[in-house]
Motif scaffolding. Structure first.
Motif, short mmCIF file in Angstrom:
data_model
loop_
_atom_site.label_atom_id
_atom_site.label_comp_id
_atom_site.label_asym_id
_atom_site.label_seq_id
_atom_site.Cartn_x
_atom_site.Cartn_y
_atom_site.Cartn_z
N LEU A 123 0.84 -1.21 0.00
CA LEU A 123 0.00 0.00 0.00
C LEU A 123 0.87 1.26 0.00
O LEU A 123 0.63 2.19 -0.74
CB LEU A 123 -0.86 0.03 1.27
N VAL B 81 2.48 1.76 -3.39
CA VAL B 81 1.51 2.25 -4.38
C VAL B 81 1.39 3.77 -4.26
O VAL B 81 1.44 4.50 -5.25
CB VAL B 81 0.12 1.59 -4.17
N VAL B 82 1.24 4.26 -3.02
CA VAL B 82 1.08 5.71 -2.81
C VAL B 82 2.35 6.46 -3.24
O VAL B 82 2.26 7.50 -3.90
CB VAL B 82 0.74 6.00 -1.33
N ALA C 169 -1.96 6.59 -11.75
CA ALA C 169 -2.99 6.08 -10.84
C ALA C 169 -3.09 4.57 -10.98
O ALA C 169 -3.18 4.04 -12.08
CB ALA C 169 -4.33 6.73 -11.16
N ILE C 170 -3.05 3.89 -9.84
CA ILE C 170 -3.25 2.44 -9.84
C ILE C 170 -4.72 2.22 -9.50
O ILE C 170 -5.13 2.54 -8.38
CB ILE C 170 -2.37 1.75 -8.76
N PRO C 171 -5.53 1.72 -10.43
CA PRO C 171 -6.97 1.68 -10.18
C PRO C 171 -7.41 0.65 -9.15
O PRO C 171 -8.30 0.93 -8.34
CB PRO C 171 -7.58 1.36 -11.55
N ASP C 172 -6.83 -0.54 -9.15
CA ASP C 172 -7.29 -1.57 -8.21
C ASP C 172 -6.21 -2.63 -8.02
O ASP C 172 -5.12 -2.53 -8.57
CB ASP C 172 -8.61 -2.21 -8.69
N GLU C 173 -6.57 -3.65 -7.22
CA GLU C 173 -5.61 -4.68 -6.84
C GLU C 173 -5.11 -5.47 -8.05
O GLU C 173 -3.94 -5.85 -8.11
CB GLU C 173 -6.26 -5.62 -5.83
N ASN C 174 -6.01 -5.76 -9.00
CA ASN C 174 -5.59 -6.52 -10.18
C ASN C 174 -4.52 -5.76 -10.95
O ASN C 174 -3.50 -6.35 -11.35
CB ASN C 174 -6.78 -6.76 -11.11
N ALA D 75 -2.63 -3.47 -9.75
CA ALA D 75 -1.44 -3.39 -8.90
C ALA D 75 -0.63 -4.67 -8.99
O ALA D 75 0.59 -4.65 -9.07
CB ALA D 75 -1.85 -3.12 -7.45
N ASP E 78 -9.89 -5.30 -1.34
CA ASP E 78 -8.97 -4.55 -2.21
C ASP E 78 -8.78 -3.15 -1.65
O ASP E 78 -9.66 -2.30 -1.75
CB ASP E 78 -9.57 -4.50 -3.62
N ILE F 256 -6.35 -0.86 -2.36
CA ILE F 256 -5.61 0.12 -3.18
C ILE F 256 -6.38 1.44 -3.06
O ILE F 256 -7.60 1.48 -3.23
CB ILE F 256 -5.56 -0.36 -4.65
N PRO F 257 -5.67 2.55 -2.71
CA PRO F 257 -6.37 3.81 -2.36
C PRO F 257 -7.46 4.23 -3.34
O PRO F 257 -8.54 4.63 -2.92
CB PRO F 257 -5.22 4.83 -2.34
N ARG F 258 -7.19 4.11 -4.63
CA ARG F 258 -8.16 4.59 -5.60
C ARG F 258 -9.44 3.75 -5.58
O ARG F 258 -10.56 4.26 -5.70
CB ARG F 258 -7.54 4.52 -6.99
N ARG F 259 -9.25 2.45 -5.40
CA ARG F 259 -10.38 1.52 -5.35
C ARG F 259 -11.22 1.78 -4.09
O ARG F 259 -12.44 1.84 -4.13
CB ARG F 259 -9.81 0.10 -5.33
N VAL G 70 -2.91 6.56 3.77
CA VAL G 70 -2.68 6.33 2.34
C VAL G 70 -3.78 6.99 1.50
O VAL G 70 -3.52 7.51 0.42
CB VAL G 70 -2.52 4.83 1.96
N ARG H 80 -3.06 10.68 1.17
CA ARG H 80 -1.83 10.99 0.43
C ARG H 80 -1.91 10.61 -1.04
O ARG H 80 -1.19 11.16 -1.86
CB ARG H 80 -0.65 10.28 1.07
N SER H 81 -2.75 9.64 -1.35
CA SER H 81 -2.83 9.16 -2.72
C SER H 81 -3.19 10.33 -3.64
O SER H 81 -4.20 10.99 -3.46
CB SER H 81 -3.89 8.07 -2.84
N ALA I 278 -3.77 10.16 -6.82
CA ALA I 278 -4.48 9.74 -8.02
C ALA I 278 -5.63 10.72 -8.30
O ALA I 278 -6.31 11.15 -7.38
CB ALA I 278 -5.02 8.34 -7.83
N ARG I 279 -5.79 11.04 -9.58
CA ARG I 279 -6.81 12.03 -9.94
C ARG I 279 -8.22 11.57 -9.56
O ARG I 279 -8.49 10.39 -9.43
CB ARG I 279 -6.76 12.26 -11.45
#
Lengths: 89, 456
Positions: A46, A49-50, A59-64, A66, B202, B204-207, B229, B232-233, B235-236
């Motif tokens: 995590l 990723v940040v 931008a990493i959209p999701d776990e897949n 990632a 899941d 991941i910050p964006r998700r 996180v 701080r993320s 992502a747009r």
């Protein structure tokens, strides 16, 4: 920033950001980043990723996504490069 | 019988509105109404009866899922005692604790497998126990905290009343339901109010942000790491979190910097919640002030009284008196628990406004992934590695919000990091393995021969 520089910076971020006790040069570009080898866990993932999002503006959209992007430093550099090219083009 | 009131409460809710949402499993893509969950409970009941006799323990070594909820409710319906176990625990730990409590088997989340645990019925768990919550004893071994139906129902009612939770709320679940915090705030609230649980693995910050914005989530029992996180993320995307109205932070101290960064980014200030497995919730930041100092955890929950023991210059060990305090721990009793009173492991002081400030720990442990980890347990494992003469394990900050473990090892020449890691991996779950291992010829000692922690 070319692909070689991206890979180098990503390794520096990994070592500095996660406070690892190795040198960036010791990370093999083709080997898995998480799960084995470096002994990193889901919290490290995590955090990384940040850091990558912050540093490279991607931008990493999701776990897949990632899982694919963070499979190795090689995969990560490819991912960052293609995202940046897509954003620029 | 224990826990049956909780199942009966859920049954009442189902009879009133069976079509209402009960569980949304986002990763699994499953949406369950109360009627759907009731059918899963029927199915789980057969498994539960197979694993334990009436009054027996049902260890459930599960990731977050509708099945785990079904096992808990089915255990209540069938007069068994559910013991949810975090997936992060090792198989050896799961087997040891299950055996010590006389469990006949363990239910696992891979296709409901029942693993034999060869338990005997030696340990008598009180008959009014509604749930066994796992924590760590003073030497690090898992210990089960027995919470009676009355204590659990008081604990949940205190949270509902203090936090102002409602039936229309929708809880986002991002931490293991086996943790006491999630168990009370999610399973307890689902059983008593009917507020549905949205499960998300899941992180991941964006998700996470997309789910918060789009899934009608109103309450999020979170941990500082995720708040950090998320804020701080870079992502747009819009900085909006949909219907979210309450963000709770527990499990580790929430630094003011992290709290305020989140508040600035999303316009909603996370509220600190402090609790312990042995008693449920203790205090909560009811007000949500911007200048709440680090260490302040708010005022006692409705129905909870807090005082300090062995007070010295205003600082003492935090004691909790509440109807939510557990009956005791098993198989080894815990002297900190007595009649509706818990002596916590924390040192604190109370201010003029009645707010509790945590200033340290009275007992030596480190919080890793929400688990209490005792350095002594890890030191004992490393000491068994051939060539190791001495070792000390200490906490090391991994970031502002995450603690890690660091081992300083005195070993014979030739002993390397890999050997020590292998020794740890053979008997410890991953979260107990030190992240940092430093080899030295000798551990630093003061002139009197005591360990010099300042030179570690």
């Amino acid at each position: 920033m070319d692909r070689i520089q991206i890979a180098k910076r990503a390794k520096e971020l990994l070592v500095e950001g996660l406070r690892l006790e190795i040198s960036p040069d010791e990370i093999v570009d083709s080997e898995p980043i998480f799960g084995e080898g470096l002994g990193l866990d889901s919290i490290d993932a995590l955090e990384f990723v940040v850091l990558i999002e912050e540093q490279f503006g991607v931008a990493i959209p999701d776990e897949n996504a990632a899982r694919k992007a963070f499979a190795s430093i090689d995969a990560l550099a490819d991912f960052i490069q293609s995202e940046r090219q897509a954003a620029a083009g | 019988m224990a826990g049956e009131g909780f199942h009966a409460g859920f049954e009442d809710l189902r009879r009133r509105d069976g079509g209402a949402l009960a569980v949304l499993d986002i990763d699994g893509g499953a949406l369950l109404t109360r009627d759907d969950l009731a059918r899963r409970i029927d199915h789980a009941a057969a498994v539960v009866r197979d694993v334990a006799p009436a009054g027996g323990v049902v260890p459930a070594w599960f990731g977050n899922s509708a099945e785990l909820l079904a096992i808990v409710f089915a255990s209540w319906r069938e007069g068994r005692i559910p013991m949810p176990i975090d997936r992060e625990r090792s198989e050896a730990e799961v087997a040891a604790i299950s055996r010590s409590l006389g469990a006949r088997g363990v239910v696992c989340d891979t296709s409901w497998t029942v693993r034999p645990s060869e338990g005997n019925s030696a340990t008598a768990i009180p008959r009014d126990t509604a749930v066994l919550k796992l924590t760590s004893g003073s030497t690090g071994e898992p210990r089960a905290v027995a919470v009676s139906e009355s204590a659990l129902s008081h604990g949940v009612a205190q949270i509902v009343s203090t936090m102002g939770l409602r039936a229309e709320d929708r809880n986002l679940v991002t931490l293991p339901l086996a943790h006491s915090y999630a168990f009370d705030n999610v399973i307890g609230v689902l059983a008593t109010l009917g507020a549905p649980a949205v499960l998300l693995g899941d992180l991941i910050p964006r998700r996470l942000r997309a789910v918060l914005a789009d899934s009608g989530i109103t309450v999020w029992p979170a941990v500082p790491l995720l708040l950090d996180v998320l804020s701080r993320s870079s992502a747009r995307g819009a900085a909006a979190l949909g219907a979210l109205r309450l963000v709770v932070s527990a499990g580790a101290p929430l630094p003011a910097t992290v709290r305020e960064a989140f508040a600035k980014r999303f316009g909603l200030r996370p509220r600190t919640f402090y609790g312990a497995t042995e008693c449920g919730g203790i205090t909560f930041d009811r007000v949500g002030e911007a200048d709440l100092p680090d260490g302040c955890v708010g005022t006692p929950l409705d129905g909870v009284r807090v005082d300090l023991v062995d007070e010295n210059e205003g600082v003492g060990r935090v004691r909790v008196r509440s109807a939510s305090v557990a009956t005791g721990t098993f198989p080894v009793a815990s002297p900190e628990i007595s009649e509706a009173s818990l002596l916590t492991a924390d040192l604190g002081r109370l201010d003029a406004a009645g707010r509790l400030h945590l200033v340290g720990r009275a007992v030596d442990f480190v919080k890793i992934h929400g688990h209490r980890v005792h350095p002594g347990e890890i030191e004992a494992v490393i000491r068994r590695v051939p060539g190791v003469r001495d070792v000390v394990v200490v906490a090391q900050a991994r970031s502002d919000v995450v603690e890690g473990l660091r081992a300083v090892v005195a070993a014979a020449p030739g002993v390397d990091r890999e050997e020590i890691l292998r020794g740890c991996e053979a008997s410890l779950p991953s979260y107990k393995i030190p992240r940092s291992i430093e080899l030295r010829d000798e551990l630093p000692r003061t002139s009197r021969g005591k360990l010099d922690r300042s030179r570690l």
